[in-house]
Design a protein around this motif. Structure first.
Motif, PDB file in Angstrom:
ATOM      1  N   SER A 219      25.500  35.035   4.756  1.00  0.00           N
ATOM      2  CA  SER A 219      26.765  35.550   5.301  1.00  0.00           C
ATOM      3  C   SER A 219      27.406  34.489   6.197  1.00  0.00           C
ATOM      4  CB  SER A 219      26.521  36.817   6.122  1.00  0.00           C
ATOM      5  OG  SER A 219      25.750  36.513   7.280  1.00  0.00           O
TER       6      SER A 219
ATOM      7  N   ILE B 148      14.616  34.965   5.596  1.00  0.00           N
ATOM      8  CA  ILE B 148      15.629  35.946   6.003  1.00  0.00           C
ATOM      9  C   ILE B 148      15.660  36.009   7.528  1.00  0.00           C
ATOM     10  CG2 ILE B 148      16.171  38.425   6.030  1.00  0.00           C
ATOM     11  CD1 ILE B 148      15.302  38.537   3.119  1.00  0.00           C
TER      12      ILE B 148
ATOM     13  N   GLY C  78      22.644  35.272  -0.607  1.00  0.00           N
ATOM     14  CA  GLY C  78      22.279  36.092   0.543  1.00  0.00           C
ATOM     15  C   GLY C  78      22.707  35.520   1.873  1.00  0.00           C
TER      16      GLY C  78
ATOM     17  N   GLU D 198      16.319  27.905  -6.054  1.00  0.00           N
ATOM     18  CA  GLU D 198      16.129  29.350  -5.999  1.00  0.00           C
ATOM     19  C   GLU D 198      15.709  29.947  -7.347  1.00  0.00           C
ATOM     20  OE1 GLU D 198      16.932  31.709  -2.776  1.00  0.00           O
ATOM     21  OE2 GLU D 198      15.590  29.987  -2.880  1.00  0.00           O
TER      22      GLU D 198
ATOM     23  N   LYS E 292      27.432  33.971  -0.720  1.00  0.00           N
ATOM     24  CA  LYS E 292      26.999  35.379  -0.667  1.00  0.00           C
ATOM     25  C   LYS E 292      26.006  35.657  -1.797  1.00  0.00           C
ATOM     26  CE  LYS E 292      31.212  37.247   1.468  1.00  0.00           C
ATOM     27  NZ  LYS E 292      32.440  38.058   1.245  1.00  0.00           N
ATOM     28  N   HIS E 293      26.170  34.918  -2.920  1.00  0.00           N
ATOM     29  CA  HIS E 293      25.253  35.056  -4.059  1.00  0.00           C
ATOM     30  C   HIS E 293      23.820  34.730  -3.646  1.00  0.00           C
ATOM     31  CE1 HIS E 293      24.726  35.253  -8.509  1.00  0.00           C
ATOM     32  NE2 HIS E 293      23.701  34.455  -8.275  1.00  0.00           N
TER      33      HIS E 293
ATOM     34  N   LYS F  95      20.978  34.008   6.811  1.00  0.00           N
ATOM     35  CA  LYS F  95      20.294  34.474   5.599  1.00  0.00           C
ATOM     36  C   LYS F  95      20.046  35.970   5.760  1.00  0.00           C
ATOM     37  CE  LYS F  95      17.823  33.910   1.721  1.00  0.00           C
ATOM     38  NZ  LYS F  95      18.396  33.514   0.428  1.00  0.00           N
ATOM     39  N   GLU F  96      20.818  36.760   5.027  1.00  0.00           N
ATOM     40  CA  GLU F  96      20.767  38.221   5.168  1.00  0.00           C
ATOM     41  C   GLU F  96      19.849  38.877   4.145  1.00  0.00           C
ATOM     42  OE1 GLU F  96      22.313  39.914   7.505  1.00  0.00           O
ATOM     43  OE2 GLU F  96      24.186  38.919   8.045  1.00  0.00           O
ATOM     44  N   SER F  97      19.771  38.287   2.940  1.00  0.00           N
ATOM     45  CA  SER F  97      19.016  38.932   1.854  1.00  0.00           C
ATOM     46  C   SER F  97      18.583  37.886   0.841  1.00  0.00           C
ATOM     47  CB  SER F  97      19.890  39.989   1.172  1.00  0.00           C
ATOM     48  OG  SER F  97      21.077  39.390   0.650  1.00  0.00           O
ATOM     49  N   GLU F  98      17.765  38.302  -0.117  1.00  0.00           N
ATOM     50  CA  GLU F  98      17.292  37.375  -1.149  1.00  0.00           C
ATOM     51  C   GLU F  98      18.436  36.985  -2.084  1.00  0.00           C
ATOM     52  OE1 GLU F  98      14.475  35.975  -1.067  1.00  0.00           O
ATOM     53  OE2 GLU F  98      13.473  37.242   0.415  1.00  0.00           O
ATOM     54  N   THR F  99      18.276  35.866  -2.753  1.00  0.00           N
ATOM     55  CA  THR F  99      19.262  35.398  -3.735  1.00  0.00           C
ATOM     56  C   THR F  99      19.325  36.356  -4.925  1.00  0.00           C
ATOM     57  OG1 THR F  99      18.991  33.075  -3.144  1.00  0.00           O
ATOM     58  CG2 THR F  99      19.745  33.526  -5.384  1.00  0.00           C
ATOM     59  N   LYS F 100      20.547  36.630  -5.387  1.00  0.00           N
ATOM     60  CA  LYS F 100      20.709  37.458  -6.598  1.00  0.00           C
ATOM     61  C   LYS F 100      20.160  36.694  -7.803  1.00  0.00           C
ATOM     62  CE  LYS F 100      24.930  39.565  -4.778  1.00  0.00           C
ATOM     63  NZ  LYS F 100      26.405  39.629  -4.895  1.00  0.00           N
TER      64      LYS F 100
END
Length: 409
Positions: free
Chosen positions: A262, A232, A260, A304, A257-258, A274-279
């Motif tokens: 942007s 991240i 993470g 992932e 976006k899925h 990389k903004e967040s973890e993978t859904k």
């Protein structure tokens, strides 16, 4: 050349990469430039396919060999069909001689073109005797490769009466058709696309102009995958891109976006972060308008540890290789549970990735590049690594800049 890829230590990535012009746009513009010398092209693709296209358009030889370049095969079939007083044999690699061309040839014959098969009916090599074409109406299935349709549209304005193309049935890969029409419009050629009818008006000359090719979104997909697998805060800036893209693969900015990732649009670049973890939920996508990014997405999902259902992939059967079978073979070696049909792929989530697996590339540039980001997870071997030059000459150099270590085997 076979290579081993690995990353020595986890690190936050922060890099800037410049990517060559879009192969799809470049090859369309090269045909149009030959028809309309008033065009000057900037940021042209340095891919093998575009090199083959330039050679084919400039050679005086009777036999024109375009190697593995499928786009060149399709676009040149129509180009040579209307090149009066020129006769050529258009051929390619062994794989190319097993990729169908009959649907396009039949459409051109319906218009009055003179084309015959040298060996196997429906496949290259083909003999083309260029002639003046005056018919201006043709039908072609809408669910075939969009390159067949674009091939007809690229020559349409140079036909005495223009061209009306009726697309029969369901239409796929619409963004690539729209890319062709947008480029024609940019040059001042009138077109319309209403319901299932495309019309291109005749045009003798155009204004002198410079066309700047946007960088290739398909090539950007591998960096989306790398950022998705990174820590991240990791960022990669890619140029030269624009928000209002003609390329269907620009849907990457939404899809990733899925994972993470942007996408921020600058004046001539994009920044991936990389903004967040993978859904963790299943990723379900219809890629009928962007089939070339299916391999990258499937490998990202596997890396992932998430499931995916990808549909709309029927055109992958007739690419450089049968990409669905190739994906199934290579992901299975890595430990994936995957199933494919002739137009879809289903991947189960997995918790382990087998190390030091040798990935067969099947003469397919996208197989090599789609699997490269896996090096952020495990050491991985890529066989026949030079295959990437088909679309991306500097790929391995750019991977090293990102921090992937490359050893020749």
């Amino acid at each position: 050349m076979d290579i081993l890829l690995n990353v020595l230590a986890d690190k936050k990535i922060s890099e800037e990469i410049t990517i060559s012009g879009s192969k799809s746009e470049s090859n369309r513009l090269l045909i149009l430039q030959t028809l309309f010398p008033e065009i000057k092209i900037e940021n042209l693709s340095d891919s093998d396919d575009s090199v083959h296209m330039q050679h084919a358009l400039s050679t005086k030889e009777e036999v024109v060999n375009i190697g593995h370049a499928g786009t060149a095969m399709r676009f040149l079939t129509s180009y040579f069909a209307v090149k009066e007083n020129r006769e050529v044999v258009l051929t390619g690699s062994e794989r190319m001689q097993n990729r169908p061309i009959e649907i396009l040839v039949n459409a051109l014959k319906d218009l009055g073109a003179e084309i015959s098969y040298k060996e196997k009916v429906g496949y290259p090599p083909i003999r083309i005797k260029g002639k003046k074409i005056t018919k201006n109406q043709v039908s072609i299935n809408g669910n075939v490769s969009s390159q067949y349709i674009s091939s007809l549209l690229l020559i349409a304005s140079k036909l005495e009466n223009g061209l009306e193309v009726e697309l029969v049935g369901k239409i796929t890969s619409i963004p690539y058709i729209n890319m062709t029409l947008s480029l024609l419009n940019q040059l001042g050629i009138e077109t319309s696309f209403e319901d299932n009818i495309i019309k291109v008006q005749p045009k003798k000359t155009i204004k002198n102009q410079i066309v700047v090719v946007e960088s290739d979104w398909s090539s950007a997909s591998y960096f989306y995958s790398i950022v998705a697998l990174s820590e991240i805060g990791s960022t990669i800036q890619l140029s030269a891109y624009k928000k209002e893209s003609l390329q269907g693969d620009s849907c990457l900015s939404e899809i990733y976006k899925h994972f993470g990732v942007s996408t921020t649009f600058g004046k001539h670049f994009i920044t991936l972060k990389k903004e967040s973890e993978t859904k963790k939920e299943v990723l379900r996508l219809d890629l009928k308008n962007a089939p070339d990014i299916a391999q990258t997405i499937a490998v990202t999902c596997f890396s992932e540890g998430i499931s995916c259902d990808l549909i709309g992939l029927h055109t992958l059967k007739i690419k450089e290789t049968d990409r669905l079978v190739a994906l199934q073979n290579e992901l299975t070696k890595l430990g994936a549970s995957i199933s494919v049909t002739d137009k879809s792929l289903h991947l189960e989530k997995s918790s382990e990735i087998n190390k030091n697996i040798a990935i067969e590339t099947y003469n397919d540039h996208r197989m090599a590049m789609a699997f490269a980001p896996l090096a952020l997870r495990v050491p991985i071997k890529i066989l026949d690594a030079e295959v990437v030059t088909k679309s991306y000459q500097k790929f391995w150099e750019d991977m090293q800049q990102i921090g992937i270590k490359i050893d020749k085997l």
